[in-house]
Motif scaffolding. Sequence first.
Motif, PDB file in Angstrom:
ATOM      1  N   MET A   1       0.739  -0.937   0.431  1.00  0.00           N
ATOM      2  CA  MET A   1      -0.238   0.098   0.174  1.00  0.00           C
ATOM      3  C   MET A   1       0.518   0.931  -0.169  1.00  0.00           C
ATOM      4  N   ILE A   2       0.496   2.110  -1.087  1.00  0.00           N
ATOM      5  CA  ILE A   2       0.946   3.628  -0.976  1.00  0.00           C
ATOM      6  C   ILE A   2       0.748   4.406  -0.069  1.00  0.00           C
ATOM      7  N   GLY A   3       2.388   5.155   0.936  1.00  0.00           N
ATOM      8  CA  GLY A   3       2.511   5.853   2.436  1.00  0.00           C
ATOM      9  C   GLY A   3       1.395   7.857   1.482  1.00  0.00           C
ATOM     10  N   PRO A   4       0.752   8.148   2.374  1.00  0.00           N
ATOM     11  CA  PRO A   4      -0.169   9.602   1.527  1.00  0.00           C
ATOM     12  C   PRO A   4       1.346  10.210   1.997  1.00  0.00           C
ATOM     13  N   GLY A   5       2.568  10.329   1.777  1.00  0.00           N
ATOM     14  CA  GLY A   5       3.406  10.991   2.017  1.00  0.00           C
ATOM     15  C   GLY A   5       3.050  12.382   2.827  1.00  0.00           C
ATOM     16  N   PRO A   6       2.995  13.488   1.916  1.00  0.00           N
ATOM     17  CA  PRO A   6       2.998  14.703   3.509  1.00  0.00           C
ATOM     18  C   PRO A   6       1.465  14.757   3.335  1.00  0.00           C
ATOM     19  N   TRP A   7       0.786  14.413   2.799  1.00  0.00           N
ATOM     20  CA  TRP A   7      -1.149  14.813   3.220  1.00  0.00           C
ATOM     21  C   TRP A   7      -0.959  14.841   4.715  1.00  0.00           C
ATOM     22  N   PRO A   8      -1.096  13.524   5.448  1.00  0.00           N
ATOM     23  CA  PRO A   8      -1.781  13.632   6.806  1.00  0.00           C
ATOM     24  C   PRO A   8      -1.282  15.212   7.834  1.00  0.00           C
ATOM     25  N   MET A   9      -0.197  16.118   7.103  1.00  0.00           N
ATOM     26  CA  MET A   9       0.010  17.440   7.560  1.00  0.00           C
ATOM     27  C   MET A   9      -0.506  17.999   7.112  1.00  0.00           C
ATOM     28  N   LEU A  10      -0.561  17.979   5.690  1.00  0.00           N
ATOM     29  CA  LEU A  10      -1.094  19.033   5.233  1.00  0.00           C
ATOM     30  C   LEU A  10      -2.673  19.543   5.165  1.00  0.00           C
ATOM     31  N   LEU A  11      -3.916  18.110   4.863  1.00  0.00           N
ATOM     32  CA  LEU A  11      -5.181  18.073   5.679  1.00  0.00           C
ATOM     33  C   LEU A  11      -5.481  17.928   6.409  1.00  0.00           C
ATOM     34  N   ALA A  12      -4.511  17.702   8.003  1.00  0.00           N
ATOM     35  CA  ALA A  12      -4.524  17.476   9.797  1.00  0.00           C
ATOM     36  C   ALA A  12      -4.079  17.682  10.573  1.00  0.00           C
ATOM     37  N   ILE A  21       9.317  13.802   3.277  1.00  0.00           N
ATOM     38  CA  ILE A  21       9.342  15.172   2.652  1.00  0.00           C
ATOM     39  C   ILE A  21      10.851  15.493   2.138  1.00  0.00           C
ATOM     40  N   THR A  22      11.073  15.605   0.974  1.00  0.00           N
ATOM     41  CA  THR A  22      12.238  15.626   0.170  1.00  0.00           C
ATOM     42  C   THR A  22      11.906  16.544  -0.005  1.00  0.00           C
ATOM     43  N   PRO A  23      12.772  17.310  -0.407  1.00  0.00           N
ATOM     44  CA  PRO A  23      13.074  19.033  -0.927  1.00  0.00           C
ATOM     45  C   PRO A  23      12.654  19.226  -1.999  1.00  0.00           C
TER      46      PRO A  23
END
Length: 332
Positions: A1-12, A21-23
Amino acid sequence: MIGPGPWPMLLAGGQVDAAEITPALLQRLVELIGPALARHLLPASDIAVTANDVRQSRLANRFRRADGLRWARHAAVHGIQVVCLKGLAATHLFYPDPDLRIMSDADLLVADANHAKLVRLYQIAGLRFHQVEARSTWGFISDASLLPLTSADGASNIDLHVHPDAWPLHLGLASTDVFAAARLISAGDGEIWVPSITHMLLLSASHAARDLFGPSTAKSLIDAALLLRNYGDEVDWREFEGRLRAGRVEKPVRSFLAILKRLGADTGAVPEHLTQVAGPEFERAVADYAALFPADSSALARARRELLLCAETGVAMRRNWQRLAGLFRPRG
C-alpha cells in the motif's frame, strides 16, 4: 500500500515521516499551492521559501481575491445576486487568513434570468470576453461557464458560471438549488453569497473529479479537508447522497472522499460507505497525490482515470463522443 506522503500534515496537521518530505517534494508543493499556504501548513519543515516569497505570495493572492470581490459587489450594487464558487468562496469560509489560498480567477454563479443582464453590466464596466485556446484538439465540452471575462490590462479574470458545475452534476444540483441554499458571509469590507456547506463539499468533489484528480486539485483536497474538520457536522448527508445520485456523480464523489480519507484527512463525519473505494486506479491516484504529480499523465492514463475513477461509465462515454465529434467540428 502506497504511503500518503506529506498529506497527513497538509490535511489534518498529522505527523509525517520526515524522510517522505524531500526538498524536491517541498518545492513541488510550493508550485501547487503557493509559498504562503505551504509555509502555513508546514511551518516546521525545511521548505525553501523566504519571508519575501511568502509576502509576495500573499500580496498576489490578495490582489486576485480583492478583484473577484469587487466584481461580485459590482453585480450586487446593480441588483444582481451572484454566488461565489470555488476559491473565492473557500478562502473566506475555511482559511484563518483569506490571503493564504491561491486563485487563478474569480468564479461567479449567476441565475439564468440575470445572465444576459450581468454580461452587459460587466461589458459596460470594461470587461470583455477573452478568446482562449482550448487545451485539446476537440475544443470545449463543458457547459458550466462562459469564456473568461477580462479587463484590458489583464488584471481582472472572471469565470461567469451558468451552472454550478458542468453536466451531469447540474441534473442533481442546479443553479436554482445553489441560490436557494446560499448564505451571506462577511468578506473584507463587505458581504458575499456562498454555497451551503453541503453544496460546497459536493462541488469540490465534482470539480476535482472533472480535473481527473490532477495537480490543480491539490487546493480542492485542502479545501475539503478544512470543510470536514470545521463544518463536517453541518453537511446534510441525506441531501448530499440524493444530489450526487441524481447528478450521476456517485463514483467520482466517493473516489474523492476515499482519497481524502486515505491521505489522512479527518473524515469522521463522512458516512463510511461513501469512502469505500479500492482498486489499481485508486492506488494510482493516491500515488499521484503522494508524489505531488512529478510528471504529466499520458492521454491513455487520463482516459483510464476518467473511466475508472472520475466519471460514471455512461458519462465518460458521452464525453468521449463529444470529443470525437469535436475532432471534426471543434466546439467553441
